[in-house]
Design a protein around this motif. Structure first.
Motif, short mmCIF file in Angstrom:
data_model
loop_
_atom_site.label_atom_id
_atom_site.label_comp_id
_atom_site.label_asym_id
_atom_site.label_seq_id
_atom_site.Cartn_x
_atom_site.Cartn_y
_atom_site.Cartn_z
N ALA A 9 0.88 2.49 8.70
CA ALA A 9 -0.67 1.80 8.23
C ALA A 9 -1.60 1.37 9.28
O ALA A 9 -1.24 1.06 10.43
CB ALA A 9 -0.41 0.64 7.15
N LYS A 55 -9.28 -9.22 5.23
CA LYS A 55 -9.12 -7.94 4.63
C LYS A 55 -9.59 -6.74 5.33
O LYS A 55 -10.99 -7.10 5.63
CB LYS A 55 -9.19 -8.13 3.21
N GLU A 108 0.91 -1.16 -0.07
CA GLU A 108 -0.03 -0.05 -0.09
C GLU A 108 0.79 1.28 0.04
O GLU A 108 0.21 2.26 -0.22
CB GLU A 108 -0.92 0.03 1.28
N ASP A 136 3.37 1.81 -2.01
CA ASP A 136 4.05 2.20 -3.18
C ASP A 136 3.64 3.69 -3.71
O ASP A 136 4.38 4.25 -4.51
CB ASP A 136 3.26 1.17 -4.46
N ALA A 193 -3.44 -4.51 4.72
CA ALA A 193 -4.83 -4.72 4.69
C ALA A 193 -4.89 -6.30 5.21
O ALA A 193 -6.07 -6.50 5.89
CB ALA A 193 -5.32 -4.82 3.06
N LYS A 251 -9.98 -2.41 5.18
CA LYS A 251 -9.45 -1.15 4.45
C LYS A 251 -8.62 -0.22 5.37
O LYS A 251 -8.83 0.07 6.46
CB LYS A 251 -10.75 -0.26 4.12
N PRO A 274 0.51 -7.53 2.21
CA PRO A 274 -0.53 -6.21 2.45
C PRO A 274 -0.92 -5.96 3.68
O PRO A 274 -1.16 -7.08 4.60
CB PRO A 274 -1.36 -6.38 1.44
N GLU A 276 -5.31 2.79 5.35
CA GLU A 276 -4.84 4.04 4.87
C GLU A 276 -3.17 3.96 5.48
O GLU A 276 -2.93 3.66 6.54
CB GLU A 276 -5.27 5.29 5.42
N THR A 277 -2.16 4.72 4.61
CA THR A 277 -0.89 4.49 4.79
C THR A 277 -0.19 6.13 4.65
O THR A 277 -0.85 6.84 3.86
CB THR A 277 -0.06 3.60 4.05
#
Length: 810
Positions: free
Chosen positions: A91, A281, A70, A72, A133, A283, A131, A285-286
């Motif tokens: 994250a 999984k 995430e 990237d 997530a 949701k 990930p 944010e990073t």
């Protein structure tokens, strides 16, 4: 994605030679063609130098780094000049910010070096770890018990592991150090890597090949070593590596050396996808957040931590003579602390460190040798200055910076704007901040800090100021910790600005308060934080709760915070008239209900009520209505005059409060004490009365012989059976006296009563030595004159009569 522009002929030839070297290193292994695996130690300066040398030689078109995919989209910020490590990728789950994870990077981290190199060379950068997530979704939600380690079906457990595939986590560095005959993994790492330079001459990939071979041997013996999620993570890494191979001719992977054997092995794509199938999984944010060297240290609880971040940064940045430069830093620090350290000390410390390294067979003086040399030469054998050196230099408090345009929750952006406006820069070191609330900027700083405290962002905590307890001054102790970024993200659910979020949080706190005291605390917080929009809601809840709550203990617990709110509201220029009316109403109800509420209490309940009575007494004294203070004094007088239905502790405390306020004279106090210590009162009840009465201090016994004689006579008459019961109470009471007061009382009690006679030969009441039965006018006038001087009420006649401050000349 399209590959970057092809390099020129010279660079291409160098890259071809490096590729040929890489192929030679991997000829006997299963490493895919066109891939080099650079196994590193996280936050190892030697690994960082080796990675830089390998990337310069191999010139990959894509660099894959262990980290959350995430992030990237945040890679470009690594090249921003405003980005200064240490920093960390953060994250967090969007609707549960407490479920968060950090990926820290220091200046000497191999991953950070790879990021910077790729940005400069124009190579593609991708993060390839599992990930966030998935990894954060595997964690238990906030407030629930931690979920057991999630191991997808079909994942083999570590050899010899217990239930769940976990036995003891293997430390590969410790295994390698023990194999090499070292008892300290850090010392082995320094000798094997940090002090050997960036890479072997002529072959920058050789160190990685050797480390990969060692890790393969360890994993063949220990499997995943107790790291139960590694098979899932490594499956994802392999899938991302296959994608990069299809898009680029040359790919470099920078990851923990522990993962290299798993990435080099041959595994079916279907098997890797099966491991990842069905993972939960969330949701997420990073963003980038500042980090500190202290949080890189292993002592902070960081799993990949190191013992000496400051030392490693020095090794990475020192161009030459690292030991000499280190000793110079230490000397500078000690001089700042006014310790006598000269250039000669530095020279001798360097010589001793190098000699110790030679004697111990080390390639270069390490942290152990430099520390021993510093202790012997600069610290005179003392470990006290060494603690300072370790805290400030070996670990350090460097705080990183991130660009202002880095992605962040709106609340974090508003906080950063407020910090810049108020010139309150976050710092990793403890900082004491004195505020004068009469100044606009200091008042605004105080409001910000109180708002953050209300939101649970503990950037600052109140401290006792140097200038006492003036209401116009506040002192805060500030320290910014990286974890506060998570607290800010959590608080983002309340609003997009600090003011709106604090307002919403205060309203919610008042509405969901369990007690009246919690509501008044919320009202106080509103005034301290400058939240006028929240006050109407809080006041409505407060009025409703106060009207329905008839428990005097609840009212007494709520009143002090409410009175403080009224007082601080006046100081800060806010309207607190409504709070004042509620406070007076609560105080009046306490005055009426206190005596009945004190009847029939046990010892523990009486002690709790006594503490509340003291707090209410101080609070009522701050209210402006004199009639209310009279009502409170009447309630205390009722307590003091009641019979044994009210515990002696409360009756004695009430008498002392009245005496201190001048509403009870010495004769009346002596009468109450005589009744409490009479033969008809039980010893335990009498001891409780004394405890309550003398809680304000023992100077009364020093200056009033009647009170001391009453206590002394009562204590002498206590029977042996009862004495053992009252002794703990008396010891607790007298232990609170000042040492000088205890000595004086003891001396007076030792001398006992003496026969003191008045003038004219009349027999006087028995007295104690040092006390007169009548007033000496001359000596009293000398003391009174001094008091008048202090009060500024001395007249011209006084100055002429007492020019020397003594008695009259005649």
């Amino acid at each position: 994605m399209t590959p970057p522009t092809a390099p020129g002929p010279a660079v291409s030839d160098a890259a071809d030679r490096a590729a040929a070297t890489a192929a030679a290193h991997t000829a006997g292994a299963d490493v895919p063609e066109g891939v080099v695996l650079l196994g590193v130690r996280h936050h190892g300066p030697g690994s960082a130098r080796a990675v830089l040398a390998a990337l310069d030689a191999y010139r990959p078109q894509a660099v894959l780094i262990e980290g959350p995919p995430e992030a990237d989209v945040l890679v470009a910020l690594a090249a921003d000049p405003a980005m200064r490590p240490p920093v960390a990728l953060l994250a967090h789950v969007v609707d549960d910010a407490a479920r968060a994870a950090f990926w820290p990077f220091a200046e000497f981290s191999p991953e950070w070096v790879a990021l910077r190199w790729a940005a400069k060379a124009g190579a593609e950068v991708r993060f390839i770890d599992l990930p966030a997530a998935h990894s954060l979704a595997l964690r238990a939600p906030t407030g629930e018990e931690p979920a057991p380690p999630a191991v997808p079906e079909g994942v083999p457990a570590a050899p010899g592991a217990g239930p769940g595939g976990i036995d003891v986590r293997v430390d590969p560095l410790a295994v390698l150090a023990e194999t090499a005959g070292y008892d300290d993994p850090e010392r082995w790492w320094e000798d094997a890597v940090e002090h050997r330079g960036g890479a072997d001459e002529g072959d920058p990939l050789a160190p990685f090949a050797a480390l990969a071979e060692a890790m393969a041997a360890i994993r063949a013996l220990h499997g995943d070593g107790g790291h139960d999620q590694d098979p899932v993570r490594e499956a994802h890494m392999r899938l991302r590596l296959r994608e990069a191979r299809r898009a680029y001719e040359r790919t470099a992977v920078v990851c923990g050396a522990w993962h290299v054997p798993a990435l080099a092995g041959r595994t079916a794509v279907a098997a890797d996808r099966q491991l990842l199938k069905g993972l939960p999984k969330a949701k997420v944010e990073t963003t980038w957040v500042p980090w500190t060297h202290r949080r890189l240290a292993r002592a902070s609880g960081y799993g990949a931590g190191i013992d000496s971040p400051g030392w490693y940064r020095h090794l990475f940045t020192a161009a030459d003579r690292p030991v000499t430069r280190w000793m110079t830093k230490v000397a500078g620090l000690l001089r700042e602390e006014d310790l006598p350290v000269s250039s000669a000390h530095v020279i001798e410390a360097v010589r001793l460190a190098e000699t110790l390294a030679a004697m111990r067979g080390r390639p270069l003086a390490g942290l152990g040798e430099t520390t021993d040399a510093i202790r012997a030469v600069m610290c005179d054998g003392s470990d006290v200055p060494l603690a300072l050196i370790r805290d400030r230099l070996v670990v350090g408090d460097v705080l990183g910076e991130v660009p202002p345009d880095a992605p962040a929750v709106p609340l974090a952006r508003d906080l950063a704007r407020e910090q810049r406006t108020l010139r309150l820069k976050p710092e990793a070191l403890d900082r004491e901040l004195d505020l004068d609330l009469r100044k606009d900027i200091d008042a605004a700083r105080s409001r910000l800090l109180h708002r953050l405290a209300l939101l649970g962002v503990g950037w600052g905590e109140p401290a006792r100021g140097r200038d006492g307890k003036g209401t116009f001054r506040e002192t805060w102790r500030l320290r910014w910790e990286p974890e506060l970024a998570v607290r800010v993200a959590e608080a983002g659910i309340w609003g997009t600005t600090v003011a709106s979020a604090a307002t919403a949080k205060a309203e919610d706190a008042a509405a969901h308060s369990a007690t009246l005291a919690e509501v008044t605390a919320a009202a106080e917080a509103c005034l301290l934080a400058g939240l006028p929009d929240a006050l109407p809601v809080v006041m409505r809840v407060l009025a409703d709760r106060a009207a329905l709550d008839t428990d005097v203990a609840h009212l007494a617990a709520a009143l002090p915070a409410l009175v403080r709110a009224v007082r601080y509201g006046d100081v800060r220029g806010t309207d607190s008239a409504a709070l004042g009316e509620v406070a007076e109403g609560l105080a009046l109800r306490i005055c009426v209900g206190l005596p009945p509420a004190c009847t029939g209490l046990d010892a523990d309940s009486a002690a709790a009520v006594r503490a509340q009575v003291d707090e209410v007494h101080r609070a009522v004294a701050l209210l402006p209505d004199p009639a209310l203070r009279d009502r409170w004094a009447a309630a205390l007088r009722t307590l003091a005059d009641r019979d044994e239905a009210i515990p002696g502790l409360l009756r004695g405390a009430a008498a002392r409060l009245l005496l201190d306020d001048g509403r009870l004279d010495a004769e009346q106090a002596a009468r109450l004490m005589g009744l409490a210590l009479s033969a008809g009162t039980g010893p335990a009840e009498s001891a409780g009365w004394i405890e309550g009465f003398l809680a304000g201090g023992g100077m009364l016994l020093v200056h009033d012989e009647k009170l001391l004689a009453l206590v002394d006579g009562w204590l002498g008459g206590v029977t042996a059976e009862a004495f053992s019961d009252v002794l703990p109470l008396l010891r607790r009471t007298f232990a609170e006296f000042e040492p000088g007061v205890r000595r004086t009382v003891g001396e007076l009690a030792r001398r006992g009563p003496s026969a003191v006679r008045r003038r004219g030969g009349e027999a006087a009441e028995p007295g104690l030595p040092g006390f007169g039965t009548t007033l000496d006018p001359a000596r009293a006038e000398a003391a009174a004159h001094t008091v008048r001087l202090l009060l500024g009420t001395t007249t011209t006649t006084d100055l002429g009569t007492h020019g020397d401050g003594g008695a009259d000349d005649d």
